[in-house]
Motif scaffolding. Structure first.
Motif, PDB file in Angstrom:
ATOM      1  N   TYR A 158       6.858   1.333   3.627  1.00  0.00           N
ATOM      2  CA  TYR A 158       6.798   0.023   4.278  1.00  0.00           C
ATOM      3  C   TYR A 158       6.453   0.176   5.759  1.00  0.00           C
ATOM      4  O   TYR A 158       5.607  -0.532   6.296  1.00  0.00           O
ATOM      5  CB  TYR A 158       8.141  -0.694   4.127  1.00  0.00           C
ATOM      6  N   ARG A 159       7.105   1.147   6.396  1.00  0.00           N
ATOM      7  CA  ARG A 159       6.828   1.387   7.823  1.00  0.00           C
ATOM      8  C   ARG A 159       5.394   1.872   8.014  1.00  0.00           C
ATOM      9  O   ARG A 159       4.712   1.467   8.955  1.00  0.00           O
ATOM     10  CB  ARG A 159       7.822   2.427   8.352  1.00  0.00           C
ATOM     11  N   LYS A 160       4.929   2.727   7.119  1.00  0.00           N
ATOM     12  CA  LYS A 160       3.569   3.261   7.225  1.00  0.00           C
ATOM     13  C   LYS A 160       2.524   2.167   7.043  1.00  0.00           C
ATOM     14  O   LYS A 160       1.573   2.055   7.820  1.00  0.00           O
ATOM     15  CB  LYS A 160       3.353   4.356   6.178  1.00  0.00           C
ATOM     16  N   ALA A 163       2.138  -0.178   9.969  1.00  0.00           N
ATOM     17  CA  ALA A 163       1.681   0.382  11.244  1.00  0.00           C
ATOM     18  C   ALA A 163       0.187   0.154  11.422  1.00  0.00           C
ATOM     19  O   ALA A 163      -0.574   0.115  10.459  1.00  0.00           O
ATOM     20  CB  ALA A 163       1.978   1.877  11.302  1.00  0.00           C
ATOM     21  N   TYR A 168       0.585   4.195  14.482  1.00  0.00           N
ATOM     22  CA  TYR A 168       1.022   5.113  13.429  1.00  0.00           C
ATOM     23  C   TYR A 168       1.135   6.530  13.971  1.00  0.00           C
ATOM     24  O   TYR A 168       1.978   7.308  13.536  1.00  0.00           O
ATOM     25  CB  TYR A 168       0.058   5.087  12.243  1.00  0.00           C
ATOM     26  N   VAL A 173       7.072   7.017  14.921  1.00  0.00           N
ATOM     27  CA  VAL A 173       6.676   6.394  13.660  1.00  0.00           C
ATOM     28  C   VAL A 173       6.393   7.463  12.612  1.00  0.00           C
ATOM     29  O   VAL A 173       6.860   7.382  11.471  1.00  0.00           O
ATOM     30  CB  VAL A 173       5.436   5.499  13.858  1.00  0.00           C
ATOM     31  N   TYR A 176       9.596   9.091  11.327  1.00  0.00           N
ATOM     32  CA  TYR A 176      10.347   8.226  10.415  1.00  0.00           C
ATOM     33  C   TYR A 176       9.688   8.201   9.036  1.00  0.00           C
ATOM     34  O   TYR A 176      10.355   8.355   8.008  1.00  0.00           O
ATOM     35  CB  TYR A 176      10.427   6.804  10.983  1.00  0.00           C
ATOM     36  N   VAL A 177       8.371   7.992   9.020  1.00  0.00           N
ATOM     37  CA  VAL A 177       7.646   7.925   7.752  1.00  0.00           C
ATOM     38  C   VAL A 177       7.781   9.233   6.984  1.00  0.00           C
ATOM     39  O   VAL A 177       8.063   9.241   5.775  1.00  0.00           O
ATOM     40  CB  VAL A 177       6.162   7.589   7.990  1.00  0.00           C
TER      41      VAL A 177
END
Length: 274
Positions: A158-160, A163, A168, A173, A176-177
């Motif tokens: 979801y985060r990726k 971004a 990214y 970031v 985390y990914v």
């Protein structure tokens, strides 16, 4: 035993197990896409770590096969959904490696079907009471569903996907990914193998941490390569080396275990770049 051959033998055994696990009584219209997507998804190393961790704590390789297969199936499902043909091109991160032989609708449905298949393999291992402890299998089910759920791989994806191409490549970031998508899946695999092999709780947690670091090394290495291809000035070499050192500290804490197997786990990092 040659360390590269050790990992190759694990991957071969997992492949054999998966080929036997694909339902043969289903329609070819289902079996064909299922078989393709299971083996088209690139290997992460998480499933192999599951088997290696089981052997490291004194277990039999066969005890971890259902869990290793389930870990790969969960990864294959997530990877299929992430790289459906409907996705827009030009997204940040590595380019898709999967070959799309089927329509998006078929891939979506089959990707969904891989998840219950993995859980079904674990549930089926309840039947072999001489090889697997039911309580351990239940714990493994919890570990795997947690690692790929909303607090694990899904959170990373979801985060990726949220971004932009610019942010990214901010380390925060990417870290985390890679921790959520790669690290926790590998940590889950290693912990599950240690649980099934009868490892002590301290060993389970050390191998879990090793797996998280190992997965992050793989993820960050791939992210760095993708950044270089898109001319983003990202230097992750120092961070990757720091994470490797943290991983090796966890292995050093596994006293009393076979040195050769621990050395094989260390070899995992060299394979992650190949």
């Amino acid at each position: 035993q040659n360390k590269s051959a050790y990992w190759a033998s694990i991957e071969a055994d997992i492949d054999t197990y998966l080929k036997k696990a694909i339902p043969v009584n289903s329609p070819a219209s289902v079996v064909g896409p299922m078989h393709h997507l299971i083996f088209a998804a690139p290997r992460t190393g998480a499933a192999a770590l599951c088997v290696a961790a089981c052997e490291l704590v004194g277990g039999d390789r066969r005890q971890a096969m259902a869990a290793a297969a389930a870990v790969h199936l969960m990864h294959a499902a997530a990877y299929t959904h992430e790289h459906l043909p409907l996705m827009k091109t030009g997204r940040p991160g590595p380019e898709p490696e999967i070959e799309h032989k089927y329509s998006p609708g078929i891939e979506l449905l089959i990707g969904d079907g891989l998840i219950p298949l993995g859980l079904g393999l674990l549930a089926g291992s309840f039947l072999d009471r001489t090889r697997n402890d039911p309580d351990r299998i239940v714990r493994v089910m919890v570990e795997i569903t947690r690692a790929v759920g909303s607090q694990g791989a899904v959170a990373g994806l979801y985060r990726k996907l949220g971004a932009t191409d610019g942010n990214y490549y901010d380390y925060e970031v990417m870290e985390y990914v890679c921790r959520k998508r790669d690290g926790e899946l590998h940590g889950c695999g290693a912990a599950c193998g240690a649980v099934l092999g009868g490892g002590a709780e301290e060993e389970v947690e050390k191998l879990r941490k090793f797996g998280v670091y190992a997965g992050m090394v793989r993820g960050l290495t791939a992210a760095a390569a993708a950044a270089a291809e898109k001319n983003h000035g990202v230097d992750l070499e120092g961070k990757i080396e720091e994470i490797k050192e943290l991983a090796m500290m966890e292995l050093k804490g596994l006293r009393g275990r076979e040195i050769e197997l621990i050395s094989s786990l260390a070899m995992f990092f060299k394979l992650s770049r190949g």
